[in-house]
Design an enzyme around this catalytic site. Sequence first.
Site, PDB file in Angstrom:
ATOM      1  N   HIS A  86       0.844  -1.143   0.019  1.00 12.84           N
ATOM      2  CA  HIS A  86       0.027   0.098   0.083  1.00 12.84           C
ATOM      3  C   HIS A  86       0.896   1.387   0.013  1.00 12.84           C
ATOM      4  O   HIS A  86       2.046   1.304   0.632  1.00 12.84           O
ATOM      5  CB  HIS A  86      -0.942   0.053   1.448  1.00 12.84           C
ATOM      6  CG  HIS A  86      -0.310   0.060   2.567  1.00 12.84           C
ATOM      7  ND1 HIS A  86       0.175   1.080   3.256  1.00 12.84           N
ATOM      8  CD2 HIS A  86      -0.175  -1.035   3.518  1.00 12.84           C
ATOM      9  CE1 HIS A  86       0.525   0.843   4.450  1.00 12.84           C
ATOM     10  NE2 HIS A  86       0.504  -0.444   4.423  1.00 12.84           N
TER      11      HIS A  86
ATOM     12  N   GLU B  50      -4.999   2.018   2.768  1.00 13.78           N
ATOM     13  CA  GLU B  50      -5.056   0.524   3.475  1.00 13.78           C
ATOM     14  C   GLU B  50      -5.093   0.868   4.971  1.00 13.78           C
ATOM     15  O   GLU B  50      -5.859  -0.111   5.622  1.00 13.78           O
ATOM     16  CB  GLU B  50      -3.920  -0.198   3.249  1.00 13.78           C
ATOM     17  CG  GLU B  50      -3.625  -1.568   3.649  1.00 13.78           C
ATOM     18  CD  GLU B  50      -3.170  -1.720   5.277  1.00 13.78           C
ATOM     19  OE1 GLU B  50      -3.239  -2.605   5.925  1.00 13.78           O
ATOM     20  OE2 GLU B  50      -2.657  -0.604   5.805  1.00 13.78           O
ATOM     21  N   GLU B  51      -4.852   2.069   5.436  1.00 14.97           N
ATOM     22  CA  GLU B  51      -4.672   2.263   6.533  1.00 14.97           C
ATOM     23  C   GLU B  51      -6.073   2.833   7.328  1.00 14.97           C
ATOM     24  O   GLU B  51      -6.144   3.223   8.345  1.00 14.97           O
ATOM     25  CB  GLU B  51      -3.687   3.347   6.816  1.00 14.97           C
ATOM     26  CG  GLU B  51      -2.316   2.998   6.589  1.00 14.97           C
ATOM     27  CD  GLU B  51      -1.831   1.950   7.658  1.00 14.97           C
ATOM     28  OE1 GLU B  51      -2.511   1.384   8.469  1.00 14.97           O
ATOM     29  OE2 GLU B  51      -0.477   1.628   7.537  1.00 14.97           O
TER      30      GLU B  51
ATOM     31  N   GLU C 122       4.190  -6.098   3.939  1.00 16.24           N
ATOM     32  CA  GLU C 122       4.214  -5.406   5.319  1.00 16.24           C
ATOM     33  C   GLU C 122       5.498  -5.869   6.243  1.00 16.24           C
ATOM     34  O   GLU C 122       6.091  -6.752   5.872  1.00 16.24           O
ATOM     35  CB  GLU C 122       2.834  -6.156   6.018  1.00 16.24           C
ATOM     36  CG  GLU C 122       1.657  -5.888   5.249  1.00 16.24           C
ATOM     37  CD  GLU C 122       1.080  -4.418   5.722  1.00 16.24           C
ATOM     38  OE1 GLU C 122       1.850  -4.042   6.651  1.00 16.24           O
ATOM     39  OE2 GLU C 122      -0.005  -3.993   5.398  1.00 16.24           O
TER      40      GLU C 122
ATOM     41  N   ASP D  30      -0.351   4.300   1.109  1.00 16.73           N
ATOM     42  CA  ASP D  30      -0.739   5.502   2.199  1.00 16.73           C
ATOM     43  C   ASP D  30      -0.024   5.053   3.356  1.00 16.73           C
ATOM     44  O   ASP D  30       0.507   3.950   3.671  1.00 16.73           O
ATOM     45  CB  ASP D  30      -2.150   5.371   2.103  1.00 16.73           C
ATOM     46  CG  ASP D  30      -2.528   3.965   2.859  1.00 16.73           C
ATOM     47  OD1 ASP D  30      -2.233   3.007   2.004  1.00 16.73           O
ATOM     48  OD2 ASP D  30      -3.551   3.985   3.577  1.00 16.73           O
TER      49      ASP D  30
ATOM     50  N   HIS E 108       3.346   3.211  12.562  1.00 20.61           N
ATOM     51  CA  HIS E 108       2.468   4.325  13.241  1.00 20.61           C
ATOM     52  C   HIS E 108       2.939   5.178  14.383  1.00 20.61           C
ATOM     53  O   HIS E 108       2.274   5.701  14.791  1.00 20.61           O
ATOM     54  CB  HIS E 108       1.119   3.586  13.662  1.00 20.61           C
ATOM     55  CG  HIS E 108       0.300   2.781  12.374  1.00 20.61           C
ATOM     56  ND1 HIS E 108      -0.917   2.299  12.695  1.00 20.61           N
ATOM     57  CD2 HIS E 108       0.769   2.565  11.105  1.00 20.61           C
ATOM     58  CE1 HIS E 108      -1.391   1.717  11.498  1.00 20.61           C
ATOM     59  NE2 HIS E 108      -0.263   1.682  10.825  1.00 20.61           N
TER      60      HIS E 108
ATOM     61  N   ASP F 124       6.113   1.050   7.611  1.00 22.09           N
ATOM     62  CA  ASP F 124       4.791   0.401   7.131  1.00 22.09           C
ATOM     63  C   ASP F 124       4.316   1.389   5.988  1.00 22.09           C
ATOM     64  O   ASP F 124       3.706   2.460   6.278  1.00 22.09           O
ATOM     65  CB  ASP F 124       3.835   0.534   8.531  1.00 22.09           C
ATOM     66  CG  ASP F 124       2.703   0.004   8.089  1.00 22.09           C
ATOM     67  OD1 ASP F 124       2.301  -0.652   7.086  1.00 22.09           O
ATOM     68  OD2 ASP F 124       1.469   0.283   8.821  1.00 22.09           O
TER      69      ASP F 124
END
Length: 353
Positions: free
Chosen positions: A71, A127-128, A156, A73, A330, A97
Site C-alpha cells: 500500500h 489501506e490504513e 508488510e 498510504d 504508526h 509501514d
Amino acid sequence: MNRLDLTADPVDLCAALVDVPSVSGDEVALADAVEAALRAQAPHLEVLRSGDAVLARTNLGRPSRVVLAGHLDTVPIADNVPSRRDGDLLYGCGTSDMKSGDAVFLHLAATIAEPRHDVTLVLYELEEVEAVRNGLGRLEREHRDWLAADLALLGEPTNSGVEAGCQGTLRVEITTHGRRAHSARSWLGRNAVHGAGAVLDRLNAYTARDVDIDGCVYREGLQAVKIAGGVAGNVVPDECVVTVNFRFAPDRDAAAAEKHVREVFDGFAVVLTDLSPGALPGLTAPAAREFIAATGATPSAKYGWTDVSRFAALGIPAVNYGPGDPNLAHTREEHVDTRQITEATAVLRRFLG
C-alpha cells in the site's frame, strides 16, 4: 512532479518515497510519481493506473506468476517527514509501514526484465483506513485479472521474516440492560454496568486456543476492548455495552468464528459489528515452497489481520514479507534498519531470478 529513480539503491528509493507525503486519501502525488517512473524506466512492464493505485506486470508467458503487493498510504504524519538518516537507520513516516517494502518491490520490478516467474506489481491506496475503502478491494472488483497469481507477497513489515497467513478478526457488542433510578434510591433500579460483570466473568474464564497449521502456530484471543455505560453522576445506568474483539486462527471461517463467540456469550444480546476472515498459510503451494527456500527463513504465524486475507479468499497463497519492524509502525519514531531493505532486495532477486 516528484521524480523517482527506480534503478537507485532501494534504500535511497525508500527515502524518496517517504519524502512524498501520502496520508490515506491523499496518495495522488505519490501515485503520479510511481506511475511516471514505471512508464519511463520500465518499458518491459504493462502499466495500469486505477484511481490512486498503480499496477504493472510482465507478460512473458512464464508458467507461474507472483504478485508483489503493497500500500502507498500512511497514517497521519507526526512531524516525521521528510526522512532522515542516522547510521543504518532511516527515519520517517512510512519507513516501516510500508514504503521500505514498496521500494524493494518497485526496484525489482523495474530492474528484472526477464524474471523466472511473471511478476505483477500492485501498489494501492487507502489501506490504513476502514476496510470498505481499501484500494485492493476495489481492484478485486474492477480489475480481478490483474490479481491472478500462483503466489502473492505482501510487503508488510516482518523484520525480513516470513509471516504466513493471518488471523481473522471480529467485533461484537454485548448489551446489558437495567432499570434507571436515582442513585440515592438505588434499590429502585437495576444497574446495567454491574450486569456487565457477568460478561467479564466469561471473558476471564475463557481459554484461548493455540492452533498449528503448516508448522505455524496461531494464538487466538478473546478480549473486551471497550465498555460504555452510565448516564450521570447521580443516576443508576440502565444500559451498558461491552465491545469484544475475537482474533481467531484461520482454520475457522467467518461463520464458525461468529458462531463460537455467540456460544461463549449465550444468553446475552450479541450484535456483530465487524468481521474479516483470516488466511491459511498456503505454504504447500509450489511457488510458496520455492520462496521459503529462497529466504532460508522458518515461517511463523502472522498475528493480526493483513491484506493476505484478500488474496487467500481468491484462492491465491499469500505471505507477509518485508523489511521493517511492525512494532514501529504508526509511531512518531518510526524507522527501518536499512540493512533489512538490502537483505530483502537480495532475497527477492534470487527468488525472481
